[in-house]
Design a protein around this motif. Structure first.
Motif, PDB file in Angstrom:
ATOM      1  N   GLY A  23       0.912  -1.328  -0.314  1.00 38.84           N
ATOM      2  CA  GLY A  23       0.025  -0.070   0.236  1.00 38.84           C
ATOM      3  C   GLY A  23       0.407   1.130   0.225  1.00 38.84           C
ATOM      4  O   GLY A  23       0.938   2.184  -1.123  1.00 38.84           O
ATOM      5  N   PRO A  24       1.720   1.565   0.947  1.00 40.18           N
ATOM      6  CA  PRO A  24       2.398   2.838   0.924  1.00 40.18           C
ATOM      7  C   PRO A  24       3.119   2.679  -0.310  1.00 40.18           C
ATOM      8  O   PRO A  24       3.451   4.124  -0.588  1.00 40.18           O
ATOM      9  N   LEU A  25       4.339   1.144  -0.701  1.00 45.25           N
ATOM     10  CA  LEU A  25       4.676   2.058  -1.670  1.00 45.25           C
ATOM     11  C   LEU A  25       3.738   2.273  -2.875  1.00 45.25           C
ATOM     12  O   LEU A  25       4.271   3.280  -4.299  1.00 45.25           O
ATOM     13  N   PHE A  26       2.640   1.219  -2.940  1.00 45.66           N
ATOM     14  CA  PHE A  26       1.584   2.213  -4.001  1.00 45.66           C
ATOM     15  C   PHE A  26       1.517   3.819  -4.062  1.00 45.66           C
ATOM     16  O   PHE A  26       1.389   4.179  -5.537  1.00 45.66           O
ATOM     17  N   LEU A  27       0.829   4.389  -2.914  1.00 46.13           N
ATOM     18  CA  LEU A  27       1.040   5.544  -2.879  1.00 46.13           C
ATOM     19  C   LEU A  27       2.133   6.562  -3.049  1.00 46.13           C
ATOM     20  O   LEU A  27       1.922   7.538  -3.805  1.00 46.13           O
ATOM     21  N   ILE A  28       3.451   5.951  -2.764  1.00 45.76           N
ATOM     22  CA  ILE A  28       4.727   6.715  -3.258  1.00 45.76           C
ATOM     23  C   ILE A  28       4.984   6.604  -4.331  1.00 45.76           C
ATOM     24  O   ILE A  28       4.951   7.826  -5.251  1.00 45.76           O
ATOM     25  N   LEU A  29       4.664   5.293  -5.795  1.00 41.46           N
ATOM     26  CA  LEU A  29       4.487   5.327  -6.795  1.00 41.46           C
ATOM     27  C   LEU A  29       3.429   6.686  -7.195  1.00 41.46           C
ATOM     28  O   LEU A  29       3.975   7.250  -8.664  1.00 41.46           O
ATOM     29  N   ASN A  30       2.669   6.636  -6.807  1.00 44.67           N
ATOM     30  CA  ASN A  30       1.519   7.287  -7.469  1.00 44.67           C
ATOM     31  C   ASN A  30       1.667   9.012  -6.824  1.00 44.67           C
ATOM     32  O   ASN A  30       1.514   9.620  -8.226  1.00 44.67           O
ATOM     33  N   ILE A  31       2.516   8.372  -6.115  1.00 42.40           N
ATOM     34  CA  ILE A  31       2.366  10.618  -5.990  1.00 42.40           C
ATOM     35  C   ILE A  31       3.527  11.119  -6.924  1.00 42.40           C
ATOM     36  O   ILE A  31       3.613  11.837  -7.670  1.00 42.40           O
ATOM     37  N   THR A  36       2.201  18.785  -9.349  1.00 46.17           N
ATOM     38  CA  THR A  36       1.842  19.501  -7.866  1.00 46.17           C
ATOM     39  C   THR A  36       0.508  19.698  -7.881  1.00 46.17           C
ATOM     40  O   THR A  36       0.286  19.352  -6.677  1.00 46.17           O
ATOM     41  N   GLU A  37       0.502  19.933  -8.572  1.00 46.48           N
ATOM     42  CA  GLU A  37      -1.124  20.846  -8.780  1.00 46.48           C
ATOM     43  C   GLU A  37      -1.765  19.541  -7.937  1.00 46.48           C
ATOM     44  O   GLU A  37      -2.661  19.488  -7.632  1.00 46.48           O
ATOM     45  N   GLU A  38      -1.679  18.442  -9.708  1.00 48.14           N
ATOM     46  CA  GLU A  38      -3.157  17.624  -9.643  1.00 48.14           C
ATOM     47  C   GLU A  38      -2.505  16.436  -7.204  1.00 48.14           C
ATOM     48  O   GLU A  38      -3.476  16.560  -6.741  1.00 48.14           O
TER      49      GLU A  38
END
Length: 272
Positions: A23-31, A36-38
């Protein structure tokens, strides 16, 4: 068909643990793929387009070319030194070639569980002139990695048949030649396990470089990530891209060595 309750419970636990890790790995990849606006509008939504510019900005802004070089130097020489010294120490300890081998082995095992003394280490590093040097930091990381390395390798060597030692002695094989040509090929899975564990510990080290390396040009890659944190704001998209760049080499290395790592850890844990 009979349903096994223990099997269902085990699979459920594995799924939950996998989600907690991935979960955290996917969140970091997603960010890292967002602008920056998104990210400011909605941090948790899936990225709409692949924004590779964050990785370019992270590479330039954090001066990762220099930090990558330093990390590779520390990791390669530190992991290799740990593996070689641990192999040369594990064989005589496992075979009890000298008096007090059990006591030496116990001291190494105790070092796994006891915390390192930061103040004495600072004094020793400064007294010996090891601070702010490549070789000093590498020697320190080798010392940190030896206890777990010797634990794994001793357990693996104990599983080797002693008849090999006797046959080599009869054929006139020298001590170091025997370790290099016979023992080393047989303990290759454990050797690669030790190499991977040592590499992870050195590559991901964040605190020790700030304590023992004052020259910015000599600090490893993890120190570059700290540059993204500002006093009043942080560019989270670029920071996430930087985290991906830092983690990618070890992830790829583990992907190719996972078969040897799993077999090496399990064998070293149950043999002896």
């Amino acid at each position: 068909m009979r349903i096994n309750g223990k099997s269902i419970a085990s699979n459920l636990v594995l799924i939950i643990v996998s989600l907690l890790i991935l979960g955290p790995l996917f969140l970091i990849l997603n960010i890292s793929m967002k602008t920056t606006e998104e990210f400011l509008n909605n941090p948790v939504t899936i990225f709409k387009t692949l924004n590779w510019s964050n990785f370019k900005v992270a590479w330039i802004q954090a001066e990762m070319k220099v930090y990558f070089k330093n990390s590779f130097i520390y990791t390669i020489f530190g992991a290799l030194g740990t593996c070689v010294i641990a192999t040369l120490a594990a064989y005589p300890i496992a075979r009890k070639h000298f008096k007090g081998s059990n006591l030496i082995y116990l001291l190494f095992l105790s070092a796994i569980f006891l915390p390192g003394g930061l103040v004495p280490l600072l004094f020793i590093m400064k007294f010996m002139g090891f601070t702010n040097t490549y070789y000093g930091f590498i020697l320190m990381k080798i010392a940190y990695g030896l206890p777990i390395a010797i634990f794994i390798l001793v357990g693996f060597v104990k599983g080797l048949p002693k008849e090999l030692d006797e046959a080599a002695a009869i054929d006139g094989c020298g001590y170091f030649r025997y370790i290099l040509t016979v023992v080393f090929p047989l303990i290759k899975p454990a050797f690669l396990t030790v190499a991977m564990l040592s590499a992870i510990g050195i590559w991901n080290d964040f605190i020790n470089p700030y304590l023992f390396i004052t020259d910015k040009e000599m600090r490893p890659l993890t120190s570059g990530l700290y540059m993204f944190f500002g006093q009043y704001s942080t560019n989270w998209t670029v920071l996430s891209a930087g985290i991906i760049l830092v983690a990618a080499p070890l992830v790829l290395l583990y992907f190719f060595l996972q078969r040897f790592i799993i077999s090496g850890v399990t064998s070293g844990a149950v043999k002896g």
